[in-house]
Structures are given as C-alpha cells and as structure tokens.
Design a protein around this motif. Structure first.
Motif, PDB file in Angstrom:
ATOM      1  N   ARG A 122       8.360   5.908  -4.508  1.00  0.00           N
ATOM      2  CA  ARG A 122       7.559   4.711  -4.746  1.00  0.00           C
ATOM      3  C   ARG A 122       6.791   4.235  -3.518  1.00  0.00           C
ATOM      4  N   GLY A 123       6.953   4.884  -2.350  1.00  0.00           N
ATOM      5  CA  GLY A 123       6.360   4.388  -1.116  1.00  0.00           C
ATOM      6  C   GLY A 123       4.855   4.223  -1.177  1.00  0.00           C
ATOM      7  N   ALA A 124       4.137   5.147  -1.828  1.00  0.00           N
ATOM      8  CA  ALA A 124       2.687   5.072  -1.894  1.00  0.00           C
ATOM      9  C   ALA A 124       2.228   3.816  -2.629  1.00  0.00           C
ATOM     10  N   LEU A 125       2.923   3.475  -3.732  1.00  0.00           N
ATOM     11  CA  LEU A 125       2.549   2.290  -4.511  1.00  0.00           C
ATOM     12  C   LEU A 125       2.842   1.013  -3.746  1.00  0.00           C
ATOM     13  N   VAL A 126       3.956   0.992  -3.021  1.00  0.00           N
ATOM     14  CA  VAL A 126       4.298  -0.182  -2.216  1.00  0.00           C
ATOM     15  C   VAL A 126       3.255  -0.396  -1.122  1.00  0.00           C
ATOM     16  N   LEU A 127       2.838   0.688  -0.457  1.00  0.00           N
ATOM     17  CA  LEU A 127       1.828   0.596   0.597  1.00  0.00           C
ATOM     18  C   LEU A 127       0.511   0.066   0.034  1.00  0.00           C
ATOM     19  N   ALA A 128       0.082   0.605  -1.126  1.00  0.00           N
ATOM     20  CA  ALA A 128      -1.179   0.163  -1.715  1.00  0.00           C
ATOM     21  C   ALA A 128      -1.135  -1.317  -2.073  1.00  0.00           C
ATOM     22  N   GLU A 129      -0.010  -1.751  -2.622  1.00  0.00           N
ATOM     23  CA  GLU A 129       0.116  -3.163  -2.990  1.00  0.00           C
ATOM     24  C   GLU A 129       0.103  -4.046  -1.749  1.00  0.00           C
ATOM     25  N   HIS A 130       0.795  -3.615  -0.697  1.00  0.00           N
ATOM     26  CA  HIS A 130       0.865  -4.387   0.543  1.00  0.00           C
ATOM     27  C   HIS A 130      -0.520  -4.523   1.183  1.00  0.00           C
ATOM     28  N   ALA A 131      -1.329  -3.438   1.128  1.00  0.00           N
ATOM     29  CA  ALA A 131      -2.646  -3.450   1.765  1.00  0.00           C
ATOM     30  C   ALA A 131      -3.738  -3.974   0.842  1.00  0.00           C
ATOM     31  N   GLY A 132      -3.425  -4.110  -0.447  1.00  0.00           N
ATOM     32  CA  GLY A 132      -4.423  -4.594  -1.391  1.00  0.00           C
ATOM     33  C   GLY A 132      -5.519  -3.584  -1.694  1.00  0.00           C
ATOM     34  N   VAL A 133      -5.135  -2.298  -1.796  1.00  0.00           N
ATOM     35  CA  VAL A 133      -6.102  -1.233  -2.079  1.00  0.00           C
ATOM     36  C   VAL A 133      -5.629  -0.445  -3.302  1.00  0.00           C
ATOM     37  N   PRO A 134      -6.525   0.290  -3.948  1.00  0.00           N
ATOM     38  CA  PRO A 134      -6.127   1.065  -5.127  1.00  0.00           C
ATOM     39  C   PRO A 134      -5.381   2.352  -4.773  1.00  0.00           C
ATOM     40  N   VAL A 135      -4.643   2.851  -5.753  1.00  0.00           N
ATOM     41  CA  VAL A 135      -3.989   4.153  -5.660  1.00  0.00           C
ATOM     42  C   VAL A 135      -4.816   5.144  -6.477  1.00  0.00           C
TER      43      VAL A 135
END
Length: 379
Positions: A122-135
């Motif tokens: 799940r790390g990629a989704l957490v990073l995207a949410e934290h940075a406010g960018v799309p996956v």
C-alpha cells in the motif's frame, strides 16, 4: 541524457514503444515488475520533463558503494527499505512529487518469475495521498524475455502502456487489478518475420554457416570475385548473435586462402582473377616493391581485391610469415569491423524483419553497383 541512453540501449535490443501519457503534474507510477530491465524501460518511455525517480530496494541496490552509484546515476534510484523504515523513505519524496516529478514504484516489492502480477503493497497509495498527486498504473511487457530473472540478455521488443489515473479511493487490490488488466492488453509480440530471414538465420547460426563463411573467404582470396563482406552483410543482419563467429570464420578463410594464393603464385601458377585489371596489378607491384608485406594495409581501402595482393606477393617472393602477420592485421580490422557493423544494423532493424528480402535485394544491387564503379575506376 538518461532517457536517451536507455532508449538507445532498448532500441538496439529490440525496440521500445509507449502507449499513453502521464498527467502533466507530479504523479506516483505503479508498475508490474518481472525484470531488472523494467527500470530501463520506464526511464526510456516516460517523459524526461517528469524527472522520473525509481524506488529501489535499499538492501540490494544500495548495499555497496558501486551499486549505489550505478543506481543513482544510471537508474535515478532512491533507496526504499524493505524491512522497517520503508514508509519514511517513500514519504521523503513528497516534495519532489508536488514539484512535478514522477516517482516510480514497483508495489510487488520484488521481481515476479512467471509473468503474473503479484500482490501490491500500500506504500504507493499512501505516498500519493500524502503528496496530493494521482496514482498512475503502468504495464510493462517484454522485459521478462529481454532480461529474465536469473537469465541473460537477449533481443526482445518492449512495450509500456500507461493507464488512466486511479481514483483517490483506490486500494492496493484495485491498483493491482488495473495494472494486471493493462498488462494483459500489452502483448510484446515479436515482429513479423520473413521466411527468407528465418532460413538464412538457420544456416548462418549453424556449423554449416561457419564452413560457408570460411570457404567463401578462402575462395575469394584465390579467385572468387565476390568479397566475404557481402556474405557477412546477408548473414549478420539475419542473425546478429552469430556475427562474431561468422566474422572470425571469414577472417580465417581469408588468411588461409591468402597464404595458399601466395604459395601457388610463388611456384608460377596463375589462377583466374575475374573483375581485376592490369592497372590493379601494376599498383600492387609498386606498393610491394616499396613496402613488402606491409603493402597489404592499403587493401581494405583502395578497392583492389585481396587476391591480387596475395598473388603479386607470391611473385615478389614476400616471406610467408611476414605476409601472414600483415594480412592478419589488415584483413582482421576490416572483416571484424564490417561484421560488427552489420550485427548492429540487424539489431536496429529487428522490428522490420518482414522486409529482410527487400534488404538483401538492395544489398546485392548496392554491391553490384559499387563493384562496377571500382572496376571501372581501376580500368
């Protein structure tokens, strides 16, 4: 520069093609992972303006100073710990994402062995949410054949398919399902082939091909009018991996035929020499009188056939040992260079194999035209 490097490498090894585009702002790219070549494929396919950064296993790619340098310089890698602290490593890339970078992650965490897409972390989704960018899901096909896990490099086309950004509510299972679906739609099929190329390749890659290259070059050094580079042009483009063997076989044939031609001429025997002229022979006699065996160094560049040099060297009583050494230098440089050049051409033209018959026709026509001009120039 990094993108150009990997695009060139993958072009030579079979070609790389991309479908789709990344969004204009920063994003987290999630891709399937089956080969070390996946990183090269993404760096070649993704736009350089996104300055892609590749998440790499800290315990492998950053375990030694030289691996760390290679990973950072050639692969734009940053370390991600697989046991403890990995989430902090990912979150450290948030500022870069907000500035427009693309952070590439392989959520499977390791290379798959059977081509199937494994479970995603799940790390990629957490990073995207934290940075406010799309996956953005991306599928890579062909790298498992290009550089298999625990295998060796071989020629294969590579395809990269970029999907639509995932919604913010997406789960790791959703991301995996989308990447798997993209991967199923991204066959890295081999290019359409020519039956003529397949038949030529089957002969060129066999012992018969080596024997043919040796015999052709040996005959050309004695009397045969067609130089062995014509054979290399046909065979090395058909099967580039056999280029080195074929080139050495042709070189050995040239040297053996040259020695035999020298000995026969030394005994007074004159073999037929079609497509040669008296002016050629006069020029070679003049060079041999001034430079002895080393005169053969002019042969690769002046258009005079090797058989003329070998025969005239025999009539001039050039020592066989000196002749062998000098002709090995001259013929070796030319034959091996030509073989390597045609091998590279074969790799670059891999995706156009269906046109191999037309290539052979053009090669033959070009050779015939060039030979006519050379003979006319020495007449």
């Amino acid at each position: 520069m990094r993108r150009a490097l990997w695009w060139l490498v993958l072009t030579v090894t079979g070609g790389v093609r991309r479908h789709g585009q990344l969004p204009p702002r920063g994003c987290v790219v999630v891709a399937n992972h089956s080969s070390h070549a996946d990183t090269a494929a993404l760096l070649a396919a993704l736009e350089a303006r996104h300055r892609p950064a590749i998440g790499a296993a800290a315990d492998y790619w950053f375990a030694s100073p030289w691996r760390r340098r290679v990973c950072r310089v050639l692969a734009a890698g940053f370390p991600v710990r697989r046991t403890g602290g990995g989430m902090d490593d990912l979150l450290s890339m948030a500022d870069g994402l907000r500035a427009g970078r693309a952070v590439v992650l392989f959520p499977e965490g390791t290379r798959g062995a059977d081509g199937a897409v494994g479970a995603f972390h799940r790390g990629a989704l957490v990073l995207a949410e934290h940075a406010g960018v799309p996956v953005v899901p991306v599928a890579i096909a062909g790298t498992d054949r290009l550089l298999p896990k625990h295998g060796r490099l071989r020629s294969s086309p590579v395809r990269v398919r970029i999907g639509e950004p995932l919604p913010p509510t997406a789960t790791p299972e959703d991301a995996r399902a989308v990447v798997a679906a993209l991967h199923a739609r991204t066959p890295a099929e081999p290019p359409r082939d020519s039956p003529v190329r397949r038949r030529v390749a089957s002969v060129a890659a066999s012992r018969l091909g080596l024997l043919l290259a040796f015999a052709w070059a040996c005959a050309e050094a004695l009397s045969w009018p067609l130089m062995p580079e014509l054979l290399l042009g046909v065979a090395c483009v058909a099967v580039p991996r056999a280029a080195l063997r074929l080139s050495f076989a042709a070189l050995a044939g040239s040297l053996a035929g040259g020695l035999l031609a020298l000995q026969l001429a030394n005994t007074g025997l004159q073999l037929p020499a079609p497509l040669t002229t008296d002016r050629m022979r006069a020029e070679v006699r003049q060079e041999l009188a001034a430079e002895s065996a080393s005169a053969v160094r002019h042969q690769p560049w002046n258009g005079i056939p090797f058989k003329v040099y070998a025969a005239e060297a025999g009539r001039a009583d050039v020592p066989a040992a000196d002749w062998f050494v000098e002709s090995a230098r001259a013929r070796g440089g030319r034959t091996l260079t030509v073989g390597a050049a045609f091998a590279v051409l074969g790799l670059l033209l891999c995706r156009f194999r269906r046109h191999y018959g037309a290539y052979v026709a053009l090669l033959g026509a070009g050779f015939a035209a060039g030979l006519s001009l050379v003979v006319a120039g020495w007449s």
